[in-house]
Scaffold this motif. Structure first.
Motif, PDB file in Angstrom:
ATOM      1  N   GLU A   1       0.833  -1.206   0.000  1.00  0.00           N
ATOM      2  CA  GLU A   1       0.000   0.000   0.000  1.00  0.00           C
ATOM      3  C   GLU A   1       0.869   1.257   0.000  1.00  0.00           C
ATOM      4  OE1 GLU A   1      -2.615  -0.965  -0.962  1.00  0.00           O
ATOM      5  OE2 GLU A   1      -3.021  -2.845   0.011  1.00  0.00           O
ATOM      6  N   LEU A   2       2.020   1.215   0.647  1.00  0.00           N
ATOM      7  CA  LEU A   2       2.939   2.362   0.602  1.00  0.00           C
ATOM      8  C   LEU A   2       3.406   2.614  -0.824  1.00  0.00           C
ATOM      9  CD1 LEU A   2       5.168   1.892   3.779  1.00  0.00           C
ATOM     10  CD2 LEU A   2       3.416   3.637   3.380  1.00  0.00           C
ATOM     11  N   ALA A   3       3.526   1.548  -1.603  1.00  0.00           N
ATOM     12  CA  ALA A   3       3.974   1.675  -2.993  1.00  0.00           C
ATOM     13  C   ALA A   3       2.976   2.442  -3.858  1.00  0.00           C
ATOM     14  CB  ALA A   3       4.236   0.295  -3.585  1.00  0.00           C
ATOM     15  N   ARG A   4       1.804   2.696  -3.342  1.00  0.00           N
ATOM     16  CA  ARG A   4       0.780   3.428  -4.093  1.00  0.00           C
ATOM     17  C   ARG A   4       0.993   4.943  -4.055  1.00  0.00           C
ATOM     18  NH1 ARG A   4      -3.656   0.093  -5.511  1.00  0.00           N
ATOM     19  NH2 ARG A   4      -3.574  -1.945  -4.535  1.00  0.00           N
ATOM     20  N   GLY A   5       2.108   5.365  -3.474  1.00  0.00           N
ATOM     21  CA  GLY A   5       2.497   6.770  -3.512  1.00  0.00           C
ATOM     22  C   GLY A   5       1.464   7.694  -2.888  1.00  0.00           C
ATOM     23  N   PRO A   6       0.884   8.607  -3.691  1.00  0.00           N
ATOM     24  CA  PRO A   6      -0.028   9.606  -3.138  1.00  0.00           C
ATOM     25  C   PRO A   6      -1.335   9.021  -2.597  1.00  0.00           C
ATOM     26  CG  PRO A   6      -0.040   9.714  -5.533  1.00  0.00           C
ATOM     27  CD  PRO A   6       1.057   8.759  -5.139  1.00  0.00           C
ATOM     28  N   LYS A   7      -1.622   7.762  -2.877  1.00  0.00           N
ATOM     29  CA  LYS A   7      -2.843   7.109  -2.375  1.00  0.00           C
ATOM     30  C   LYS A   7      -2.525   6.092  -1.268  1.00  0.00           C
ATOM     31  CE  LYS A   7      -6.495   7.598  -4.052  1.00  0.00           C
ATOM     32  NZ  LYS A   7      -7.592   8.436  -3.571  1.00  0.00           N
ATOM     33  N   ALA A   8      -1.299   6.106  -0.750  1.00  0.00           N
ATOM     34  CA  ALA A   8      -0.884   5.119   0.252  1.00  0.00           C
ATOM     35  C   ALA A   8      -1.761   5.164   1.499  1.00  0.00           C
ATOM     36  CB  ALA A   8       0.583   5.333   0.633  1.00  0.00           C
ATOM     37  N   TYR A   9      -2.012   6.360   2.006  1.00  0.00           N
ATOM     38  CA  TYR A   9      -2.827   6.464   3.216  1.00  0.00           C
ATOM     39  C   TYR A   9      -4.243   5.962   2.946  1.00  0.00           C
ATOM     40  CZ  TYR A   9      -4.993   8.328   7.399  1.00  0.00           C
ATOM     41  OH  TYR A   9      -5.692   8.446   8.575  1.00  0.00           O
ATOM     42  N   ASN A  10      -4.796   6.334   1.816  1.00  0.00           N
ATOM     43  CA  ASN A  10      -6.125   5.885   1.429  1.00  0.00           C
ATOM     44  C   ASN A  10      -6.184   4.362   1.370  1.00  0.00           C
ATOM     45  OD1 ASN A  10      -8.023   4.919  -0.876  1.00  0.00           O
ATOM     46  ND2 ASN A  10      -8.845   6.906  -0.279  1.00  0.00           N
ATOM     47  N   TYR A  11      -5.193   3.747   0.785  1.00  0.00           N
ATOM     48  CA  TYR A  11      -5.208   2.296   0.634  1.00  0.00           C
ATOM     49  C   TYR A  11      -4.957   1.551   1.944  1.00  0.00           C
ATOM     50  CZ  TYR A  11      -6.315   1.966  -4.235  1.00  0.00           C
ATOM     51  OH  TYR A  11      -6.991   2.007  -5.428  1.00  0.00           O
ATOM     52  N   HIS A  12      -4.387   2.220   2.933  1.00  0.00           N
ATOM     53  CA  HIS A  12      -4.299   1.595   4.257  1.00  0.00           C
ATOM     54  C   HIS A  12      -5.710   1.478   4.851  1.00  0.00           C
ATOM     55  CE1 HIS A  12       0.015   1.873   3.954  1.00  0.00           C
ATOM     56  NE2 HIS A  12       0.103   1.179   5.075  1.00  0.00           N
ATOM     57  N   HIS A  13      -6.523   2.513   4.670  1.00  0.00           N
ATOM     58  CA  HIS A  13      -7.926   2.426   5.087  1.00  0.00           C
ATOM     59  C   HIS A  13      -8.618   1.294   4.330  1.00  0.00           C
ATOM     60  CE1 HIS A  13      -8.838   6.108   7.454  1.00  0.00           C
ATOM     61  NE2 HIS A  13      -7.813   6.607   6.808  1.00  0.00           N
ATOM     62  N   TYR A  14      -8.410   1.278   3.033  1.00  0.00           N
ATOM     63  CA  TYR A  14      -9.075   0.300   2.167  1.00  0.00           C
ATOM     64  C   TYR A  14      -8.709  -1.133   2.577  1.00  0.00           C
ATOM     65  CZ  TYR A  14     -11.208  -1.346  -2.175  1.00  0.00           C
ATOM     66  OH  TYR A  14     -12.011  -1.966  -3.087  1.00  0.00           O
ATOM     67  N   ALA A  15      -7.457  -1.348   2.960  1.00  0.00           N
ATOM     68  CA  ALA A  15      -7.014  -2.670   3.398  1.00  0.00           C
ATOM     69  C   ALA A  15      -7.572  -3.017   4.779  1.00  0.00           C
ATOM     70  CB  ALA A  15      -5.489  -2.740   3.430  1.00  0.00           C
ATOM     71  N   ALA A  16      -7.712  -2.012   5.624  1.00  0.00           N
ATOM     72  CA  ALA A  16      -8.208  -2.251   6.984  1.00  0.00           C
ATOM     73  C   ALA A  16      -9.649  -2.759   6.983  1.00  0.00           C
ATOM     74  CB  ALA A  16      -8.098  -0.981   7.820  1.00  0.00           C
TER      75      ALA A  16
END
Length: 148
Positions: free
Chosen positions: A29-44
């Motif tokens: 998810e960190l590899a998603r750059g500017p959407k990393a924080y968003n994708y941490h939510h999405y994974a949670a």
């Protein structure tokens, strides 16, 4: 009542939980750059919901990988007001479009139900009822919390 599908879901969640780092982040998810924080939510969302479902079936995913789900939740919660940590890790300003919403915070209900984290409750109280179609709708109602 599909044991094979249930087992697949549990094993899939275990893969995700095993990837949570000591600081609570997920490398993919960190590899998603500017959407990393968003994708941490999405994974949670699916990880917390699956852990809750597993718990009701006698499987404790919340304790796996040294309570990795708690670390994931904490890194997300601690950065709700300010995403500098994720910007430092990715080198990019975080795109928060559709990130901090009632639906993306639906994972907080099963997390709070398990850990009773007061900081999670503060956010829940701001966004309740939290609803997401991918978790069956009203997660607040599902976990029996008052809709304040």
């Amino acid at each position: 009542d599909d044991k094979k599908l249930f087992d697949w879901g549990i094993e899939s969640a275990r893969i995700g939980i095993s990837q949570i780092q000591k600081d609570g982040t997920l490398p993919l998810e960190l590899a998603r750059g500017p959407k990393a924080y968003n994708y941490h939510h999405y994974a949670a969302i699916p990880l917390m919901m699956t852990a809750s479902l597993a718990q009701k079936n006698g499987i404790d995913l919340f304790s796996e990988n040294d309570e990795a789900l708690k670390r994931l939740a904490r890194v997300i919660i601690e950065n709700l007001d300010n995403q500098d940590y994720f910007e430092k890790l990715t080198g990019e300003k975080q795109n928060l479009e559709r990130t901090i919403t009632s639906s993306n915070l639906s994972w907080l209900e099963p997390y709070y139900n398990y850990y009773h984290d007061p900081q999670a409750l503060e956010w829940l109280e701001k966004f309740r009822p939290v609803k997401h179609s991918r978790v069956g709708g009203d997660a607040t109602l599902l976990y029996g919390a008052d809709k304040k």
